[in-house]
Design a protein around this motif. Structure first.
Motif, PDB file in Angstrom:
ATOM      1  N   ARG A   1       0.787  -1.075  -0.070  1.00 26.53           N
ATOM      2  CA  ARG A   1      -0.001   0.066   0.034  1.00 26.53           C
ATOM      3  C   ARG A   1       0.909   1.157  -0.006  1.00 26.53           C
ATOM      4  O   ARG A   1       0.494   2.325  -0.777  1.00 26.53           O
ATOM      5  CB  ARG A   1      -0.993  -0.039   1.304  1.00 26.53           C
ATOM      6  CG  ARG A   1      -1.859   1.135   1.136  1.00 26.53           C
ATOM      7  CD  ARG A   1      -2.628   1.324   2.405  1.00 26.53           C
ATOM      8  NE  ARG A   1      -3.895   0.518   2.083  1.00 26.53           N
ATOM      9  CZ  ARG A   1      -4.830   0.156   2.667  1.00 26.53           C
ATOM     10  NH1 ARG A   1      -4.983   0.676   3.993  1.00 26.53           N
ATOM     11  NH2 ARG A   1      -5.765  -0.797   2.607  1.00 26.53           N
ATOM     12  N   GLN A   2       2.064   1.308   0.679  1.00 29.97           N
ATOM     13  CA  GLN A   2       3.032   2.322   0.820  1.00 29.97           C
ATOM     14  C   GLN A   2       3.570   2.716  -0.513  1.00 29.97           C
ATOM     15  O   GLN A   2       3.743   3.574  -1.179  1.00 29.97           O
ATOM     16  CB  GLN A   2       4.062   2.247   1.853  1.00 29.97           C
ATOM     17  CG  GLN A   2       3.333   2.310   3.318  1.00 29.97           C
ATOM     18  CD  GLN A   2       4.438   2.090   4.313  1.00 29.97           C
ATOM     19  OE1 GLN A   2       5.421   1.403   3.917  1.00 29.97           O
ATOM     20  NE2 GLN A   2       4.516   2.560   5.535  1.00 29.97           N
ATOM     21  N   ALA A   3       4.001   1.541  -1.040  1.00 31.82           N
ATOM     22  CA  ALA A   3       4.660   1.694  -2.445  1.00 31.82           C
ATOM     23  C   ALA A   3       3.610   2.183  -3.540  1.00 31.82           C
ATOM     24  O   ALA A   3       4.053   2.716  -4.354  1.00 31.82           O
ATOM     25  CB  ALA A   3       5.167   0.058  -2.831  1.00 31.82           C
TER      26      ALA A   3
ATOM     27  N   PRO B   1      -1.803   1.669 -10.353  1.00 34.13           N
ATOM     28  CA  PRO B   1      -0.584   0.893 -10.245  1.00 34.13           C
ATOM     29  C   PRO B   1      -1.023  -0.567  -9.722  1.00 34.13           C
ATOM     30  O   PRO B   1      -1.949  -0.872  -9.449  1.00 34.13           O
ATOM     31  CB  PRO B   1      -0.047   1.817  -8.897  1.00 34.13           C
ATOM     32  CG  PRO B   1      -1.516   2.095  -8.426  1.00 34.13           C
ATOM     33  CD  PRO B   1      -2.424   2.831  -9.579  1.00 34.13           C
ATOM     34  N   ARG B   2      -0.019  -1.392 -10.373  1.00 33.55           N
ATOM     35  CA  ARG B   2      -0.334  -2.591 -10.130  1.00 33.55           C
ATOM     36  C   ARG B   2       1.102  -3.166  -9.185  1.00 33.55           C
ATOM     37  O   ARG B   2       2.269  -2.856  -9.685  1.00 33.55           O
ATOM     38  CB  ARG B   2      -0.232  -3.549 -11.341  1.00 33.55           C
ATOM     39  CG  ARG B   2      -1.589  -3.293 -11.931  1.00 33.55           C
ATOM     40  CD  ARG B   2      -1.809  -4.146 -13.262  1.00 33.55           C
ATOM     41  NE  ARG B   2      -2.952  -3.786 -13.817  1.00 33.55           N
ATOM     42  CZ  ARG B   2      -3.687  -2.842 -13.885  1.00 33.55           C
ATOM     43  NH1 ARG B   2      -3.660  -1.915 -13.260  1.00 33.55           N
ATOM     44  NH2 ARG B   2      -4.833  -2.879 -14.921  1.00 33.55           N
ATOM     45  N   VAL B   3       0.895  -3.794  -8.022  1.00 33.08           N
ATOM     46  CA  VAL B   3       1.848  -4.212  -7.361  1.00 33.08           C
ATOM     47  C   VAL B   3       2.651  -5.490  -7.190  1.00 33.08           C
ATOM     48  O   VAL B   3       1.498  -6.563  -7.182  1.00 33.08           O
ATOM     49  CB  VAL B   3       1.684  -3.584  -5.820  1.00 33.08           C
ATOM     50  CG1 VAL B   3       3.010  -3.909  -4.562  1.00 33.08           C
ATOM     51  CG2 VAL B   3       1.257  -2.310  -5.662  1.00 33.08           C
TER      52      VAL B   3
ATOM     53  N   ALA C   1       4.088  -1.252 -11.072  1.00 34.78           N
ATOM     54  CA  ALA C   1       3.864  -1.024 -12.764  1.00 34.78           C
ATOM     55  C   ALA C   1       2.603  -0.256 -13.010  1.00 34.78           C
ATOM     56  O   ALA C   1       1.803  -0.418 -12.265  1.00 34.78           O
ATOM     57  CB  ALA C   1       3.853  -2.066 -13.286  1.00 34.78           C
ATOM     58  N   GLY C   2       2.659   0.915 -14.096  1.00 31.23           N
ATOM     59  CA  GLY C   2       1.566   1.454 -14.301  1.00 31.23           C
ATOM     60  C   GLY C   2       1.817   2.325 -15.555  1.00 31.23           C
ATOM     61  O   GLY C   2       2.681   2.016 -16.086  1.00 31.23           O
TER      62      GLY C   2
ATOM     63  N   ARG D   1       3.865   2.925 -20.445  1.00 31.53           N
ATOM     64  CA  ARG D   1       3.981   1.861 -19.414  1.00 31.53           C
ATOM     65  C   ARG D   1       5.449   2.117 -18.620  1.00 31.53           C
ATOM     66  O   ARG D   1       6.402   2.530 -19.002  1.00 31.53           O
ATOM     67  CB  ARG D   1       4.309   0.402 -20.026  1.00 31.53           C
ATOM     68  CG  ARG D   1       4.070  -0.644 -19.198  1.00 31.53           C
ATOM     69  CD  ARG D   1       2.852  -1.131 -19.043  1.00 31.53           C
ATOM     70  NE  ARG D   1       2.693  -2.159 -18.329  1.00 31.53           N
ATOM     71  CZ  ARG D   1       1.926  -2.374 -17.081  1.00 31.53           C
ATOM     72  NH1 ARG D   1       1.009  -1.508 -16.815  1.00 31.53           N
ATOM     73  NH2 ARG D   1       1.874  -3.597 -16.507  1.00 31.53           N
ATOM     74  N   THR D   2       5.209   2.232 -17.343  1.00 34.27           N
ATOM     75  CA  THR D   2       6.299   2.831 -16.587  1.00 34.27           C
ATOM     76  C   THR D   2       6.292   1.747 -15.448  1.00 34.27           C
ATOM     77  O   THR D   2       5.388   1.173 -14.678  1.00 34.27           O
ATOM     78  CB  THR D   2       6.022   4.002 -15.842  1.00 34.27           C
ATOM     79  OG1 THR D   2       6.023   4.862 -17.084  1.00 34.27           O
ATOM     80  CG2 THR D   2       7.147   4.426 -14.887  1.00 34.27           C
TER      81      THR D   2
END
Length: 115
Positions: A67-69, A81-83, A93-94, A100-101
């Motif tokens: 969650r923090q990331a 964001p996908r963690v 990633a997002g 795409r980053t």
């Protein structure tokens, strides 16, 4: 003849004003506070105010949580964001500016950014 600087004059004036004000206020203030007494029944007891509040720093987990990331990545401008959590890193990633980053954070307190 010695030249006087503006700084020397200002410091001397500040010291003299402080001495004048300090002498006037110290004579006007009482040396000891007057004791206060509360009547509780027939006996008079002094009132003592005790402050039991202690400072406790906010809870901060020992590792970087997903969650923090994700929150830190969203503040960096990464959308959706996908963690993915590994042993030593957290990858988020997002999308950023239509591309795409991927952002990589360390599993340490505060989620330090790696790349």
């Amino acid at each position: 003849m010695a030249s006087l600087s503006l700084k020397l004059l200002a410091v001397g004036a500040a010291i003299s004003i402080g001495a004048i004000l300090g002498a006037n206020t110290s004579n006007a203030a009482p040396l000891t506070p007057a004791p206060m007494a509360a009547e509780h029944g027939n006996a008079a007891a002094p009132l003592v105010q005790v402050d039991y509040r202690y400072y406790r720093p906010p809870y901060r987990p020992a590792v970087c949580t997903p969650r923090q990331a994700a929150y830190k990545a969203s503040r960096m401008g990464i959308r959706n964001p996908r963690v993915v959590v590994n042993r030593n890193v957290v990858r988020v990633a997002g999308w950023k500016h239509g591309l795409r980053t991927i952002a990589v954070f360390a599993r340490a307190p505060g989620c330090p950014f790696i790349r």
